[in-house]
Design a protein around this motif. Sequence first.
Motif, mmCIF file in Angstrom:
data_model
loop_
_atom_site.group_PDB
_atom_site.id
_atom_site.type_symbol
_atom_site.label_atom_id
_atom_site.label_comp_id
_atom_site.label_asym_id
_atom_site.label_seq_id
_atom_site.Cartn_x
_atom_site.Cartn_y
_atom_site.Cartn_z
ATOM 1 N N LEU A 74 48.807 60.071 -11.831
ATOM 2 C CA LEU A 74 50.141 60.557 -11.502
ATOM 3 C C LEU A 74 50.206 62.075 -11.594
ATOM 4 C CD1 LEU A 74 53.096 60.089 -10.819
ATOM 5 C CD2 LEU A 74 53.543 59.664 -13.254
ATOM 6 N N ALA A 75 49.619 62.640 -12.647
ATOM 7 C CA ALA A 75 49.638 64.099 -12.809
ATOM 8 C C ALA A 75 48.948 64.791 -11.642
ATOM 9 C CB ALA A 75 48.968 64.493 -14.129
ATOM 10 N N ARG A 76 47.791 64.260 -11.231
ATOM 11 C CA ARG A 76 47.070 64.862 -10.108
ATOM 12 C C ARG A 76 47.873 64.749 -8.810
ATOM 13 N NH1 ARG A 76 41.515 65.916 -10.455
ATOM 14 N NH2 ARG A 76 40.593 65.514 -12.493
ATOM 15 N N LEU A 77 48.521 63.623 -8.603
ATOM 16 C CA LEU A 77 49.323 63.446 -7.392
ATOM 17 C C LEU A 77 50.499 64.421 -7.382
ATOM 18 C CD1 LEU A 77 49.378 59.551 -7.064
ATOM 19 C CD2 LEU A 77 48.242 61.172 -5.518
ATOM 20 N N LEU A 78 51.167 64.570 -8.509
ATOM 21 C CA LEU A 78 52.298 65.488 -8.580
ATOM 22 C C LEU A 78 51.851 66.924 -8.312
ATOM 23 C CD1 LEU A 78 54.144 64.023 -11.686
ATOM 24 C CD2 LEU A 78 54.961 63.982 -9.320
ATOM 25 N N GLU A 79 50.756 67.331 -8.931
ATOM 26 C CA GLU A 79 50.268 68.692 -8.719
ATOM 27 C C GLU A 79 49.857 68.919 -7.264
ATOM 28 O OE1 GLU A 79 47.383 69.917 -11.663
ATOM 29 O OE2 GLU A 79 48.529 68.928 -13.268
ATOM 30 N N SER A 80 49.370 67.856 -6.613
ATOM 31 C CA SER A 80 48.960 67.998 -5.214
ATOM 32 C C SER A 80 50.128 68.257 -4.282
ATOM 33 C CB SER A 80 48.218 66.739 -4.752
ATOM 34 O OG SER A 80 49.110 65.650 -4.516
ATOM 35 N N THR A 81 51.353 67.938 -4.720
ATOM 36 C CA THR A 81 52.529 68.207 -3.893
ATOM 37 C C THR A 81 52.995 69.652 -4.015
ATOM 38 O OG1 THR A 81 54.179 67.616 -5.591
ATOM 39 C CG2 THR A 81 53.299 65.821 -4.238
ATOM 40 N N VAL A 82 52.470 70.373 -5.010
ATOM 41 C CA VAL A 82 52.954 71.731 -5.293
ATOM 42 C C VAL A 82 51.908 72.812 -5.025
ATOM 43 C CG1 VAL A 82 53.948 73.237 -7.067
ATOM 44 C CG2 VAL A 82 54.515 70.802 -7.045
ATOM 45 N N THR A 83 50.652 72.548 -5.372
ATOM 46 C CA THR A 83 49.650 73.619 -5.313
ATOM 47 C C THR A 83 49.443 74.223 -3.922
ATOM 48 O OG1 THR A 83 47.952 71.866 -5.292
ATOM 49 C CG2 THR A 83 48.382 72.955 -7.381
ATOM 50 N N PRO A 84 49.468 73.455 -2.824
ATOM 51 C CA PRO A 84 49.319 74.115 -1.512
ATOM 52 C C PRO A 84 50.464 75.076 -1.222
ATOM 53 C CG PRO A 84 48.868 71.767 -1.326
ATOM 54 C CD PRO A 84 49.483 71.983 -2.664
ATOM 55 N N SER A 85 51.681 74.697 -1.612
ATOM 56 C CA SER A 85 52.827 75.571 -1.391
ATOM 57 C C SER A 85 52.752 76.806 -2.280
ATOM 58 C CB SER A 85 54.139 74.816 -1.661
ATOM 59 O OG SER A 85 54.297 73.762 -0.733
ATOM 60 N N LEU A 86 52.230 76.645 -3.495
ATOM 61 C CA LEU A 86 52.072 77.796 -4.379
ATOM 62 C C LEU A 86 51.060 78.777 -3.800
ATOM 63 C CD1 LEU A 86 52.602 79.325 -6.961
ATOM 64 C CD2 LEU A 86 50.968 77.826 -8.134
ATOM 65 N N THR A 87 49.985 78.279 -3.226
ATOM 66 C CA THR A 87 49.003 79.152 -2.571
ATOM 67 C C THR A 87 49.672 79.944 -1.452
ATOM 68 O OG1 THR A 87 47.173 77.653 -3.072
ATOM 69 C CG2 THR A 87 46.855 79.197 -1.245
ATOM 70 N N CYS A 88 50.512 79.270 -0.681
ATOM 71 C CA CYS A 88 51.255 79.945 0.388
ATOM 72 C C CYS A 88 52.190 80.999 -0.186
ATOM 73 C CB CYS A 88 52.040 78.912 1.187
ATOM 74 S SG CYS A 88 53.074 79.596 2.493
ATOM 75 N N ALA A 89 52.918 80.650 -1.250
ATOM 76 C CA ALA A 89 53.868 81.591 -1.855
ATOM 77 C C ALA A 89 53.165 82.847 -2.351
ATOM 78 C CB ALA A 89 54.613 80.908 -3.004
ATOM 79 N N ARG A 90 52.012 82.687 -2.974
ATOM 80 C CA ARG A 90 51.270 83.844 -3.466
ATOM 81 C C ARG A 90 50.857 84.763 -2.316
ATOM 82 N NH1 ARG A 90 47.411 80.282 -7.493
ATOM 83 N NH2 ARG A 90 48.760 80.299 -9.343
ATOM 84 N N ALA A 91 50.416 84.163 -1.213
ATOM 85 C CA ALA A 91 50.006 84.962 -0.058
ATOM 86 C C ALA A 91 51.199 85.701 0.539
ATOM 87 C CB ALA A 91 49.352 84.071 0.995
ATOM 88 N N LEU A 92 52.335 85.038 0.627
ATOM 89 C CA LEU A 92 53.524 85.665 1.205
ATOM 90 C C LEU A 92 54.072 86.767 0.297
ATOM 91 C CD1 LEU A 92 55.249 82.464 2.616
ATOM 92 C CD2 LEU A 92 54.327 84.360 3.952
#
Length: 211
Positions: A74-92
């Motif tokens: 469950l923890a891995r699934l939850l983190e998978s919903t956020v980490t790609p967007s966080l990578t995008c946010a850091r780039a922006l």
Amino acid sequence: MGCMGTSGGRRVGRPRVVQRVESGLDPRDELLAAAAELFTTRGYAATTTRAVAERAGMRQASMYHYVSGKEELLARLLESTVTPSLTCARALLADDARSAEDRLWELCRTDVELLCAGPHNLGGLYLLPEVRTERFAGFHAVRAELKDGYRQLIAATTAGAALAKGELDLRTDLVFGLIEGVILVHRSDPERSVGEFARATADAALRIAGA
């Protein structure tokens, strides 16, 4: 899109009950895919580790060579919903060549597309009472950083620069809540184009932010 496997050191597991070579996934990712399906269709509490292992095509004992149990899945699934967007946010946030309004819109659009792109409604798992426990601190830390990325971009807009702290926090809460809630809205109209839905949501988010 403008911003767009898991690693591990566990020993190799024993042979599986069913070889699923057609999936192209490694055993840990097969377990995550099985857990995503079962958690969102049967419910987290009703899903056993045996059911996850069998759905992934392996024995329950073999499953523990890859993950510690349901909570880790469950923890891995939850983190998978956020980490790609966080990578995008850091780039922006680092992209000073574009206006804050453009970058905020792009983050909103990309985040919605990522949330709606998967075959399962993982966003619904955010509401599980188990997610409030310390075991999911990693997910909460990543989510908090993503939310702060939204806050920084809102604050950098022309309208956001004039906001008092309390108002800025409120606008951030509203925008972030809209983005996280869209998967529930999209579920009621799954045939609608995700791209169209994401653009409309980003437009609405900027209006909420006053940008």
